[in-house]
Write an enzyme that holds these catalytic residues in place. Structure first.
Site, PDB file in Angstrom:
ATOM      1  N   SER A   1     -23.753 -21.664 -18.596  1.00 26.15           N
ATOM      2  CA  SER A   1     -22.402 -21.039 -19.162  1.00 26.15           C
ATOM      3  C   SER A   1     -22.046 -19.588 -19.894  1.00 26.15           C
ATOM      4  O   SER A   1     -21.444 -18.898 -19.963  1.00 26.15           O
ATOM      5  CB  SER A   1     -21.852 -22.005 -20.507  1.00 26.15           C
ATOM      6  OG  SER A   1     -21.124 -22.842 -19.783  1.00 26.15           O
TER       7      SER A   1
ATOM      8  N   SER B   1     -18.542 -22.101 -20.149  1.00 25.38           N
ATOM      9  CA  SER B   1     -17.859 -21.960 -20.792  1.00 25.38           C
ATOM     10  C   SER B   1     -17.539 -20.384 -21.446  1.00 25.38           C
ATOM     11  O   SER B   1     -16.709 -20.705 -22.076  1.00 25.38           O
ATOM     12  CB  SER B   1     -17.935 -22.967 -21.354  1.00 25.38           C
ATOM     13  OG  SER B   1     -19.331 -22.839 -22.377  1.00 25.38           O
TER      14      SER B   1
ATOM     15  N   LYS C   1     -19.477 -16.190 -29.798  1.00 27.70           N
ATOM     16  CA  LYS C   1     -18.371 -17.452 -28.703  1.00 27.70           C
ATOM     17  C   LYS C   1     -17.488 -18.238 -30.127  1.00 27.70           C
ATOM     18  O   LYS C   1     -18.566 -19.037 -30.991  1.00 27.70           O
ATOM     19  CB  LYS C   1     -19.035 -17.578 -28.085  1.00 27.70           C
ATOM     20  CG  LYS C   1     -18.957 -19.525 -27.103  1.00 27.70           C
ATOM     21  CD  LYS C   1     -19.925 -19.800 -26.257  1.00 27.70           C
ATOM     22  CE  LYS C   1     -19.321 -21.311 -25.652  1.00 27.70           C
ATOM     23  NZ  LYS C   1     -20.458 -21.265 -24.295  1.00 27.70           N
TER      24      LYS C   1
END
Ligand code: GLN
Length: 459
Positions: A175, A151, A76
């Protein structure tokens, strides 16, 4: 040759038997990333990954044996990666190149993993849909025009759509678990403090958990055995011994006590998701697990509590991005970051602190106590991950409160600091759905045991 069907174990065996090389596998992943139109990556590390693959192949030839040697993974874009642009999906950090890597990135590289790229996400990890990214939303590979969940949207899609074999995400309130449940992949949020947060751009420091996406439960156990442990650079990591996660795999679930909290199966939960979970629970019961209905009475306060504590911490953490030390000026913050900064400074301001922040912290203690009490009776708790199936892109962007409600079943684990695993339970209306398994602090091994039983249920 297409390597996407291989498990990590399958790749390692293939490397050892010289059936194929890491270079071939990395090339294959890079070409899948190029062909992919889902906007899962912000930066692709083509040159570096190919060089690393060649080095890995040489090591394999020399008999070096490391758990992730030559395996491409994605990260990420909120993890610092030395020499590789790191944006947190915000234009504030559009040109930021870190001087060092997050501890977890170093550990994965020491275990032989190859970073294939940095994945798209909601800017600063604020969001449940991926739509807050300044680099455009990641798309849902199952249904065009629908959100991927967030997310950590790009990380989930990169694993689900075969662009790499595992991905690191962050989970402050779901997330990892939410996008995992939308995409048929396994998502782990470890116990708070089990994995180092050092070198990962902070969202809300008392809630941020560092976890990952894999295709199989056994791979989730493997990655955690590499990332977990004490880090001198993160005082919230603990000395608690890292469990032998592998020893929980393929272990009988006879006698395991499973709690179903009644507060998680009420109105508002999609009927078909509820039925899907009930089916899995029945199958676990048939195999000897003991099922009990339990109560977590303070669940109703969890979302309100989170949306006070989290913006308070966000407002403090984002204060450093003033354009003096890193990246661009604060005028490039998006709507959602601004909303959280304003809310956070408000609840922390004198006059309102007692009414909001202090109250929320008191409620957090009660939520934690609910779990402490429940885990005196049961070993794990099973709940839904998301109350609904994925929604349409744009459907909730003008209504932040509706968006915040998608966190309702994931938020409590972060407030209590306990681990949660999202495991796939099949398709509903052609869309994948996940189920959440929660356990006491440091019970990840137990979650893998139950998660694998769900994976093997054959339903
Ligand atoms: N939906 C949560 C939020 O927007 C998710 C945050 C997270 O887990 N990073 O705050």
């Amino acid at each position: 040759m297409n390597y996407s069907a291989y498990s990590i174990k399958g790749l390692r065996d293939g490397f050892k038997k010289r059936q194929f090389s890491s270079e071939w596998v990395v090339k294959d992943c890079l070409s899948d990333i190029k062909d992919n139109k889902l906007n899962a990556f912000i930066t692709v590390c083509e040159k570096e990954a190919l060089e690393k693959a060649k080095e890995a192949d040489k090591k394999i030839k020399d008999g070096v044996d490391l758990p992730l040697l030559g395996i491409p993974i994605s990260i990420k874009d909120i993890y610092l990666t030395k020499g590789i642009r790191t944006t947190a999906a915000s234009k504030v950090l559009d040109n930021y190149i870190p001087q060092y890597s997050a501890t977890v990135v170093e550990k994965l590289e020491d275990a032989g993993a190859i970073i294939i790229g940095k994945t798209n996400c909601d800017a600063w990890a604020h969001g449940s849909s991926g739509e807050n990214s300044d680099y455009g939303s990641t798309e849902n590979p199952y249904l065009e025009g629908y959100v991927p969940g967030g997310s950590s949207s790009g990380s989930a899609v990169s694993v689900a759509d075969n662009m790499c074999f595992a991905s690191m995400g962050t989970d402050t309130c779901g997330s990892i678990r939410l996008p995992a449940s939308f995409f048929n992949v396994v998502g782990l949020k470890p116990t708070y403090g089990r994995v180092s947060r050092y070198g990962i751009i902070a969202m809300a420091s008392s809630l941020d958990s560092i976890g990952h996406f894999t295709r199989y439960v056994e791979e989730s156990a493997l990655i955690l055995s590499i990332t977990a442990g004490r880090d001198m650079n993160d005082a919230t990591t603990t000395n608690e011994k890292v469990d032998d996660y592998e020893s929980y795999l393929r272990k009988d679930i006879k006698g395991v006590k499973i709690g179903l909290p009644k507060e998680y199966f009420t109105e508002g939960l999609d009927r078909k998701i509820k039925e899907g979970i009930e089916k899995e629970v029945k199958s676990l019961e048939k195999r000897g697990a003991k099922i009990e209905i339990i109560s977590l009475p303070n669940t109703k306060h969890a979302n309100a509590c989170y949306y006070i504590i989290q913006p308070a911490e966000v407002s403090s953490n984002l204060g450093r991005y003033d354009g003096i030390r890193y990246g661009n000026g604060r005028d490039l913050f998006g709507e959602e970051a601004k909303r959280r900064i304003m809310l956070g400074t408000y609840v922390l301001s004198s006059g309102y602190y007692d009414a909001y922040y202090k109250k929320a912290m008191q409620a957090r203690t009660l939520i934690k106590k609910d779990f402490d009490d429940a885990f005196k009776e049961v070993d794990v708790i099973i709940t839904p991950v998301s109350p609904t199936l994925p929604w349409k892109l744009g459907e909730k962007t003008s209504d932040p409160l509706a968006m915040y409600l998608s966190d309702i079943y994931t938020v409590t684990a972060n407030l209590a600091g306990i681990p949660g695993l999202s495991v796939p339970i099949g398709l509903i209306d052609d869309l994948p759905v996940g189920m959440q398994i929660l356990g006491p602090h440091f019970s990840e091994g137990r979650l893998f045991q139950v998660g694998q039983a769900v994976e093997d249920s054959g339903l």
